[in-house]
Design a protein around this motif. Structure first.
Motif, short mmCIF file in Angstrom:
data_model
loop_
_atom_site.label_atom_id
_atom_site.label_comp_id
_atom_site.label_asym_id
_atom_site.label_seq_id
_atom_site.Cartn_x
_atom_site.Cartn_y
_atom_site.Cartn_z
N ALA A 178 0.87 -1.13 -0.04
CA ALA A 178 0.10 0.13 -0.16
C ALA A 178 0.92 1.30 0.01
N ASN A 179 0.47 2.27 0.84
CA ASN A 179 1.51 3.56 1.08
C ASN A 179 2.88 3.24 1.11
N ALA A 180 3.08 2.45 2.24
CA ALA A 180 4.38 2.14 2.56
C ALA A 180 5.42 1.17 1.72
N GLY A 181 4.72 0.51 0.52
CA GLY A 181 5.41 0.11 -0.53
C GLY A 181 6.42 0.98 -1.29
N ALA A 182 6.33 2.31 -0.96
CA ALA A 182 7.19 3.23 -1.81
C ALA A 182 8.67 3.23 -0.81
N ALA A 183 8.55 2.82 0.51
CA ALA A 183 9.77 3.00 1.27
C ALA A 183 10.68 2.09 0.44
N GLY A 184 11.94 2.58 1.11
CA GLY A 184 13.15 1.64 0.81
C GLY A 184 13.43 0.73 1.72
N PHE A 185 14.11 -0.32 1.38
CA PHE A 185 14.33 -1.53 2.76
C PHE A 185 15.60 -1.89 2.42
N LEU A 186 16.19 -2.27 3.65
CA LEU A 186 17.60 -2.68 3.77
C LEU A 186 17.64 -4.20 4.25
N PRO A 187 17.75 -5.27 3.56
CA PRO A 187 18.00 -6.45 3.98
C PRO A 187 18.89 -6.70 5.28
N MET A 188 19.01 -7.76 5.72
CA MET A 188 20.11 -8.09 6.78
C MET A 188 20.63 -9.44 5.94
N LYS A 189 19.71 -10.34 5.67
CA LYS A 189 20.27 -11.57 5.24
C LYS A 189 20.96 -11.33 3.68
N THR A 190 22.07 -11.88 3.71
CA THR A 190 22.75 -11.94 2.28
C THR A 190 22.72 -13.35 1.72
N MET A 191 23.55 -13.61 0.60
CA MET A 191 23.93 -14.93 0.12
C MET A 191 24.75 -15.59 0.75
N ASP A 192 25.42 -14.86 1.78
CA ASP A 192 26.76 -15.52 2.34
C ASP A 192 26.42 -16.64 3.38
N ALA A 193 27.20 -17.62 3.49
CA ALA A 193 26.81 -18.85 3.97
C ALA A 193 26.45 -18.69 5.63
N MET A 194 27.12 -17.58 6.29
CA MET A 194 27.27 -17.51 7.86
C MET A 194 27.13 -15.86 7.70
N PRO A 195 26.41 -15.33 8.97
CA PRO A 195 26.02 -14.00 9.11
C PRO A 195 27.60 -13.40 9.15
N GLN A 196 28.47 -13.88 9.87
CA GLN A 196 29.81 -13.35 10.19
C GLN A 196 30.46 -12.96 8.91
#
Length: 237
Positions: free
Chosen positions: A95-113
């Motif tokens: 809806a309205n908030a669909g225009a916001a930008g978004f920053l994911p935390m999960k990446t394609m890396d195997a581990m968060p470190q």
């Protein structure tokens, strides 16, 4: 420790609490937009925020100038039911908030470190300070991915960065997803305003205990102490 205390607000119903939190977040974003033209909102996952995300999604704001990020994330695919990104995309970024930008935390890396340096670089411009941070709390007294007993707890709280990796192996509330990425103590407690929403007598008791506990026992204590009057706690039975 801050010399001034947080605000604790009690509501008669969860619906009333939800409406207040929605208005609080919208108000904080509006203020930031008026002051500097952009705004950042860091949100938590779990079962509690969903109705607030639904309400925010239809709120009239200049969402195109808002960046939404996560307080923490399990190291699972974004399609996974346990993913906070999945929750935010399905309940808030529409809806309205669909225009916001978004920053994911999960990446394609195997581990968060492996992803910390990249995610810290992405999040830092929006978390120094964040305009509004929306927190939850578990019945063990954790917030974000700051778990009591986690071997990475102290490092996550005291880091000079805004993002840290956490291995919460052995922490019961982390469940089947001990590998996490999270905002650090700095990432959360430098924020202009923070709202913590808790429901139920059990969590109120945990919060009351946390005020008198150590950070290692109840990590939410770190946020309570560092934020002081920039923290608003909202509770309903």
């Amino acid at each position: 420790m801050s010399g001034l205390a947080h605000e604790f607000m009690m509501f008669d119903s969860r619906d009333e609490a939800t409406r207040f939190v929605t208005q609080f977040i919208a108000g904080g974003l509006t203020k930031a937009l008026e002051l500097k033209g952009t705004a950042s909102l860091m949100v938590s996952g779990g079962s509690t925020p969903g109705p607030i995300f639904d309400a925010l999604a239809t709120t009239e704001l200049d969402w195109a100038r808002v960046m939404v990020g996560l307080v923490d994330e399990r190291w699972v695919n974004p399609e996974d039911d346990a993913s906070n990104e999945r929750l935010v995309r399905s309940r808030l970024l529409k809806a309205n908030a669909g225009a916001a930008g978004f920053l994911p935390m999960k990446t394609m890396d195997a581990m968060p470190q492996e992803a910390v340096a990249d995610r810290d670089k992405a999040y830092a411009p929006h978390c120094e300070p964040a305009d509004v941070v929306f927190l939850g709390m578990g019945e063990d007294g954790h917030t974000a991915s700051w778990f009591p007993g986690s071997k990475d707890l102290s490092a996550a709280l005291e880091s000079e960065n805004v993002v840290a990796a956490v291995d919460a192996t052995g922490c019961p509330v982390a469940g089947e997803n001990p590998q996490r990425i999270t905002l650090t103590g700095k990432g959360v407690t430098s924020a202009s305003s923070v709202i913590l929403l808790i429901f139920g007598e059990a969590k109120k008791a945990v919060f009351d205990t946390a005020i008198m506990s150590s950070v290692q026992e109840k990590p939410i204590k770190y946020a309570i102490d560092k934020l002081g009057p920039r923290l608003t706690v909202v509770w309903a039975a």
